[in-house]
Design a protein around this motif. Sequence first.
Motif, PDB file in Angstrom:
ATOM      1  N   ASP A 121      82.573 138.546  48.860  1.00 21.93           N
ATOM      2  CA  ASP A 121      82.267 138.884  50.541  1.00 21.93           C
ATOM      3  C   ASP A 121      83.777 139.347  51.092  1.00 21.93           C
ATOM      4  O   ASP A 121      84.606 138.627  50.847  1.00 21.93           O
ATOM      5  CB  ASP A 121      81.837 137.525  51.117  1.00 21.93           C
ATOM      6  CG  ASP A 121      80.382 137.573  50.965  1.00 21.93           C
ATOM      7  OD1 ASP A 121      79.684 138.531  50.299  1.00 21.93           O
ATOM      8  OD2 ASP A 121      79.888 136.650  51.430  1.00 21.93           O
ATOM      9  N   ARG A 174      84.467 138.974  60.939  1.00 22.13           N
ATOM     10  CA  ARG A 174      83.343 139.921  60.450  1.00 22.13           C
ATOM     11  C   ARG A 174      83.147 139.595  59.035  1.00 22.13           C
ATOM     12  O   ARG A 174      84.540 139.580  58.051  1.00 22.13           O
ATOM     13  CB  ARG A 174      83.439 141.139  60.978  1.00 22.13           C
ATOM     14  CG  ARG A 174      82.063 141.871  60.511  1.00 22.13           C
ATOM     15  CD  ARG A 174      81.968 143.236  61.169  1.00 22.13           C
ATOM     16  NE  ARG A 174      82.296 143.229  62.383  1.00 22.13           N
ATOM     17  CZ  ARG A 174      81.234 143.422  63.235  1.00 22.13           C
ATOM     18  NH1 ARG A 174      79.994 143.137  62.614  1.00 22.13           N
ATOM     19  NH2 ARG A 174      81.187 143.256  64.701  1.00 22.13           N
ATOM     20  N   ARG A 185      75.569 144.671  53.878  1.00 22.91           N
ATOM     21  CA  ARG A 185      75.096 143.536  54.883  1.00 22.91           C
ATOM     22  C   ARG A 185      76.667 143.425  55.765  1.00 22.91           C
ATOM     23  O   ARG A 185      77.609 143.918  55.166  1.00 22.91           O
ATOM     24  CB  ARG A 185      75.131 142.133  54.357  1.00 22.91           C
ATOM     25  CG  ARG A 185      74.007 141.647  53.625  1.00 22.91           C
ATOM     26  CD  ARG A 185      72.652 141.816  54.390  1.00 22.91           C
ATOM     27  NE  ARG A 185      72.761 140.777  55.636  1.00 22.91           N
ATOM     28  CZ  ARG A 185      72.204 139.446  55.404  1.00 22.91           C
ATOM     29  NH1 ARG A 185      71.517 139.084  54.065  1.00 22.91           N
ATOM     30  NH2 ARG A 185      72.157 138.785  56.322  1.00 22.91           N
ATOM     31  N   ASN A 186      76.385 143.327  57.046  1.00 26.25           N
ATOM     32  CA  ASN A 186      77.479 143.295  57.966  1.00 26.25           C
ATOM     33  C   ASN A 186      77.182 142.355  59.070  1.00 26.25           C
ATOM     34  O   ASN A 186      76.234 142.535  59.949  1.00 26.25           O
ATOM     35  CB  ASN A 186      77.498 144.938  58.811  1.00 26.25           C
ATOM     36  CG  ASN A 186      78.696 144.903  59.472  1.00 26.25           C
ATOM     37  OD1 ASN A 186      79.338 144.025  60.138  1.00 26.25           O
ATOM     38  ND2 ASN A 186      79.265 146.059  59.539  1.00 26.25           N
ATOM     39  N   GLU A 187      78.005 141.167  59.083  1.00 26.91           N
ATOM     40  CA  GLU A 187      77.617 140.026  59.835  1.00 26.91           C
ATOM     41  C   GLU A 187      78.882 139.755  60.717  1.00 26.91           C
ATOM     42  O   GLU A 187      79.842 139.709  60.183  1.00 26.91           O
ATOM     43  CB  GLU A 187      76.878 138.791  59.046  1.00 26.91           C
ATOM     44  CG  GLU A 187      75.646 139.320  58.200  1.00 26.91           C
ATOM     45  CD  GLU A 187      74.451 139.513  59.091  1.00 26.91           C
ATOM     46  OE1 GLU A 187      74.483 139.011  60.142  1.00 26.91           O
ATOM     47  OE2 GLU A 187      73.547 139.963  58.632  1.00 26.91           O
ATOM     48  N   VAL A 188      78.523 138.854  61.666  1.00 24.96           N
ATOM     49  CA  VAL A 188      79.836 138.239  62.330  1.00 24.96           C
ATOM     50  C   VAL A 188      79.675 136.676  62.012  1.00 24.96           C
ATOM     51  O   VAL A 188      78.663 135.972  62.313  1.00 24.96           O
ATOM     52  CB  VAL A 188      79.563 138.290  64.056  1.00 24.96           C
ATOM     53  CG1 VAL A 188      80.742 137.322  64.593  1.00 24.96           C
ATOM     54  CG2 VAL A 188      79.910 139.852  64.296  1.00 24.96           C
ATOM     55  N   PHE A 189      80.902 136.295  61.397  1.00 25.63           N
ATOM     56  CA  PHE A 189      80.847 134.997  60.890  1.00 25.63           C
ATOM     57  C   PHE A 189      81.224 133.812  61.795  1.00 25.63           C
ATOM     58  O   PHE A 189      80.565 132.820  62.037  1.00 25.63           O
ATOM     59  CB  PHE A 189      82.015 134.904  59.708  1.00 25.63           C
ATOM     60  CG  PHE A 189      82.105 133.642  59.170  1.00 25.63           C
ATOM     61  CD1 PHE A 189      81.321 132.724  58.262  1.00 25.63           C
ATOM     62  CD2 PHE A 189      83.102 132.625  59.351  1.00 25.63           C
ATOM     63  CE1 PHE A 189      81.411 131.658  57.700  1.00 25.63           C
ATOM     64  CE2 PHE A 189      83.642 131.661  58.949  1.00 25.63           C
ATOM     65  CZ  PHE A 189      82.646 131.114  58.133  1.00 25.63           C
ATOM     66  N   ARG A 204      79.412 142.606  53.052  1.00 28.51           N
ATOM     67  CA  ARG A 204      78.835 142.436  51.683  1.00 28.51           C
ATOM     68  C   ARG A 204      78.539 143.893  51.060  1.00 28.51           C
ATOM     69  O   ARG A 204      77.907 144.442  51.514  1.00 28.51           O
ATOM     70  CB  ARG A 204      77.924 141.538  51.632  1.00 28.51           C
ATOM     71  CG  ARG A 204      77.222 140.976  50.423  1.00 28.51           C
ATOM     72  CD  ARG A 204      76.299 139.936  50.362  1.00 28.51           C
ATOM     73  NE  ARG A 204      76.824 138.634  50.732  1.00 28.51           N
ATOM     74  CZ  ARG A 204      76.095 137.544  51.025  1.00 28.51           C
ATOM     75  NH1 ARG A 204      74.941 137.730  50.844  1.00 28.51           N
ATOM     76  NH2 ARG A 204      76.962 136.373  51.348  1.00 28.51           N
ATOM     77  N   LEU A 233      77.308 133.719  55.405  1.00 24.03           N
ATOM     78  CA  LEU A 233      77.471 134.781  56.411  1.00 24.03           C
ATOM     79  C   LEU A 233      77.472 134.395  57.685  1.00 24.03           C
ATOM     80  O   LEU A 233      78.162 135.258  58.566  1.00 24.03           O
ATOM     81  CB  LEU A 233      76.149 135.823  56.317  1.00 24.03           C
ATOM     82  CG  LEU A 233      75.925 136.582  54.832  1.00 24.03           C
ATOM     83  CD1 LEU A 233      74.633 137.388  54.801  1.00 24.03           C
ATOM     84  CD2 LEU A 233      77.140 137.471  54.641  1.00 24.03           C
ATOM     85  N   LYS A 234      77.462 133.243  58.025  1.00 31.91           N
ATOM     86  CA  LYS A 234      77.708 132.688  59.633  1.00 31.91           C
ATOM     87  C   LYS A 234      77.929 131.244  59.332  1.00 31.91           C
ATOM     88  O   LYS A 234      77.898 130.544  58.519  1.00 31.91           O
ATOM     89  CB  LYS A 234      76.254 132.690  60.057  1.00 31.91           C
ATOM     90  CG  LYS A 234      75.330 133.886  60.501  1.00 31.91           C
ATOM     91  CD  LYS A 234      75.713 134.390  61.731  1.00 31.91           C
ATOM     92  CE  LYS A 234      74.896 135.785  61.833  1.00 31.91           C
ATOM     93  NZ  LYS A 234      75.392 136.671  62.654  1.00 31.91           N
ATOM     94  N   ARG A 287      86.770 137.873  66.835  1.00 33.43           N
ATOM     95  CA  ARG A 287      85.758 137.651  65.753  1.00 33.43           C
ATOM     96  C   ARG A 287      86.149 137.907  64.322  1.00 33.43           C
ATOM     97  O   ARG A 287      87.381 138.345  63.991  1.00 33.43           O
ATOM     98  CB  ARG A 287      84.536 138.964  65.919  1.00 33.43           C
ATOM     99  CG  ARG A 287      83.935 138.871  67.040  1.00 33.43           C
ATOM    100  CD  ARG A 287      82.872 139.909  67.012  1.00 33.43           C
ATOM    101  NE  ARG A 287      83.114 141.354  66.838  1.00 33.43           N
ATOM    102  CZ  ARG A 287      83.249 142.205  67.710  1.00 33.43           C
ATOM    103  NH1 ARG A 287      82.612 141.828  69.084  1.00 33.43           N
ATOM    104  NH2 ARG A 287      83.427 143.377  67.771  1.00 33.43           N
TER     105      ARG A 287
END
Length: 472
Positions: free
Chosen positions: A113, A125, A138-142, A128, A182-183, A123
Amino acid sequence: MNARYAALGLVAALVPIGPACSALAQSAAAASGQVLTGQAAYSDWRHDAPGTRRRLTPADMPAPYASRSASNTPSLVDPPAGALPKVPAGYTVAPFVTGLENPRMVRVAPNGDIFVAETTPGRIRILRAADGATRPDRNEVFARGLDEPFGIAFYPQGPAPKWVYVATINSVVRFAYNSGDLKAAGPPETVVDRISSTVGYHTTRDVQFSRDGTQMLVSVGSGSNVAQGMPAHDQDWVRQWDARTLPGAAWGGETDRADVLAFDPDGHNRHVFAAGLRNCVALAVHPRTGDLWCATNERDGLGDNLVPDYVTRVRAGAFYGWPWFYIGANQDPRHAGERADLASRTTIPDVLIQPHSAPLGMTFYRSVPGGAATFPSDADGDAFVALHGSWNRSRRTGYKLVRLRLHDGVPDGEYEDFMTGFVADDDTVWGRPVGVAEAHDGALLVTEDGNGTIWRVGHASEHQPAGSGKLP
């Protein structure tokens, strides 16, 4: 005239370097594999090209104020339609993701990741992507709500870290982490609640761990250009200060700045690891030698070609000159006659970079057996460094990714242009590289914070499945 450089022609050696002769010399050097040295190594963006190599030495430096100190901040423009950076023959380059907000440091977790610090919005981010994919799946804010996050590190080292550490503007925090998260599972825990006595000026902080995992290392840039406002003290006071900290460590409002600091992984046992590094932006630990490295922005105001920036191994207890000296025992005229006792202690950095290029992120390449985008084997162990570009030079330089070829972890003082082309003209640029990391498939990922893009550099033989990198 240097014999290695003689084949580039008498014009480049005997005539003051200008656009035409510099272009001739650099194109010849790139084609022949020779190294630009002496005054030919100082040039501008027009003559950057993949394969161009340079070696700057302390003997090449001009005297202070040999040229006027420029104020030349670039204007940022949108990328030209279809524009791509230039990379060496045999490599590919394409946008990996676009639409990010101020992406700066990028680090890759053991599971592959990709963690990106979006500094201005606060942030971290996660992207993946499958090995070989040219776009993330995948595109997430951790994590959100951080105070100008920059450095990212995983601890303990190995396949299953339990923590993600983040260096913010004046603290180090960590998040509990299980591989694949992812979070963030909860709020951050503060590990170091105050990195330095002041905040401002240079605000990026990086964090890395020693190879044996016993030390957490944090880079802290200076609070001014050349320690303006640091109060004078008598010799007895200075001797006592050096004994408590490290010879050459700054004091007053610069306490714990222009340093690399060391802590236990839980934030205890704080001490100065190395001093006199004006703005060590990024840290990296060589995976084989265990050496700590630093990409450093040197001081401004002494002219176009002074002081060289640098990338160097950082030795425990070493002093690198700031603010009294630069690149060895060269005295800064703004501190004339001060701290003569430190002249013989000043460490000369390993690789000098054109002044005002602003080296930021760096990584060491490790060849991935069978990786879809793995570089040729001669890249294994080499360093790749992002040059953000700076404002204090009339002839613009930086705005590129460079390669340092290492031999058993030891640099030879040269660096080579690897990815160029972000400068549009004398006044405008469309990309400013910041961070660089190696993906699990062997590709390099390069953030640029001007237009919010991460670029992916692979080798031309790779298979490239399609995907979409645009943020929703």
